[in-house]
Design a protein around this motif. Structure first.
Motif: not given
Length: 312
Positions: A187-193, A195-196, A201-204
């Motif tokens: 749940q803590l990691l999901a939002p940033a991923l 958004r990316a 053109s995601p920086l992922l």
């Protein structure tokens, strides 16, 4: 919060001599509690303690204790002795506190200051995290050709579940060797991923081997400008920030992560990066080797003790 000008001038001079990549030393925090001490010869040193509290849904829990007391030391040119007496005064100051189990004492300090390291170790602090930078000739290296069967591409929204699962598995691994393992890591990691992946053109980036996802790298652009928080840690300029890199366990050591980061570094350099930086755990037996081989070297180290009451 003000400190004596002569002490701060000596502090700034010491930072400049320790490491040419360090930005000009920042002034003391405005908010916090002051801790004072003196060396045997009567030289005054001081520090400012700030407390940070994180709730159960706060992202910093991925790398931080819930209750953090951070010391900002100003020891001028006193070296090991000055840091030692200041940490002793901090230990006395802590006697009036009642930190719980999920707590820490933290000092963020230039990585190349060997004299301070001696004092940190003597007081029970360990190197929990390092901000490492990659600059110079590494920035201009040609991208490495991926190995047989390996392809690298930008991630897409439909890769979200795979990327999240890898990120959680890495968090769980780090929980064994560095920070705490959090039950709500997904749940803590999901939002940033999310958004990316929501960008055109995601920086992922993803590395695939024989059609299966083998690794991913998540980056961002960071500007270190005068007066910004980043300027207290990095020289001014446009930096590429490498937030997270994960290789699936069965493929580690096969060059997949190296090939992936070669592409990422090349694209960030082409985008105008002064260099790239990241945080890694010196106690992590995987990342502490991998990132040095990629041309990174520590600039700042976060020295910590958990729980906070264990400070010596």
């Amino acid at each position: 919060m003000e400190i004596e000008k002569t002490l701060f001038d000596a502090h700034r001079t010491r930072f400049a001599a320790i490491d040419r990549l360090l930005p000009e030393a920042a002034p003391p925090p405005v908010v916090g509690e002051r801790v004072d001490a003196a060396t045997a010869s009567g030289v005054q040193v001081t520090g400012v303690v700030q407390r940070q509290l994180h709730g159960p849904d706060d992202v910093p829990l991925l790398w931080s204790a819930a209750d953090v007391r951070q010391l900002f030391p100003f020891i001028g040119s006193t070296g090991t002795e000055g840091m030692d007496v200041l940490l002793r005064a901090w230990r006395t100051w802590m006697d009036a506190e009642s930190p719980g189990e999920d707590s820490s004492c933290v000092v963020n300090w230039p990585s190349r200051d060997a004299e301070a390291i001696r004092a940190f170790l003597d007081h029970g602090l360990v190197p929990m995290s390092a901000l490492a930078v990659r600059t110079g000739h590494h920035r201009d290296a040609a991208p490495e050709v991926p190995g047989t069967g390996v392809t690298i591409r930008r991630a897409r929204p439909d890769d979200f579940e795979d990327v999240l699962a890898m990120a959680v598995s890495t968090h769980d691994y780090i929980g064994q060797v560095a920070t705490r393992r959090r039950a709500n890591a997904a749940q803590l990691l999901a939002p940033a991923l999310e958004r990316a992946l929501d960008k055109d053109s995601p920086l992922l980036w993803l590395a695939e081997r024989d059609g299966e996802i083998a690794a991913f790298a998540h980056a961002a652009w960071i500007a270190s400008t005068p007066g910004s928080a980043e300027a207290e840690l990095l020289p001014h300029g446009r930096w590429g920030y490498v937030n997270n890199v994960v290789t699936v366990p069965g493929l580690r050591g096969n060059g997949v992560g190296r090939s992936l980061m070669s592409v990422v570094h090349n694209e960030l350099s082409a985008g105008g990066a002064e260099g790239t930086y990241l945080y890694y755990n010196p106690t992590n037996p995987l990342s502490s080797v991998f990132w040095h081989r990629q041309g990174y070297r520590p600039l700042w180290t976060s020295w910590e003790v958990h729980p906070a009451s264990a400070l010596r």
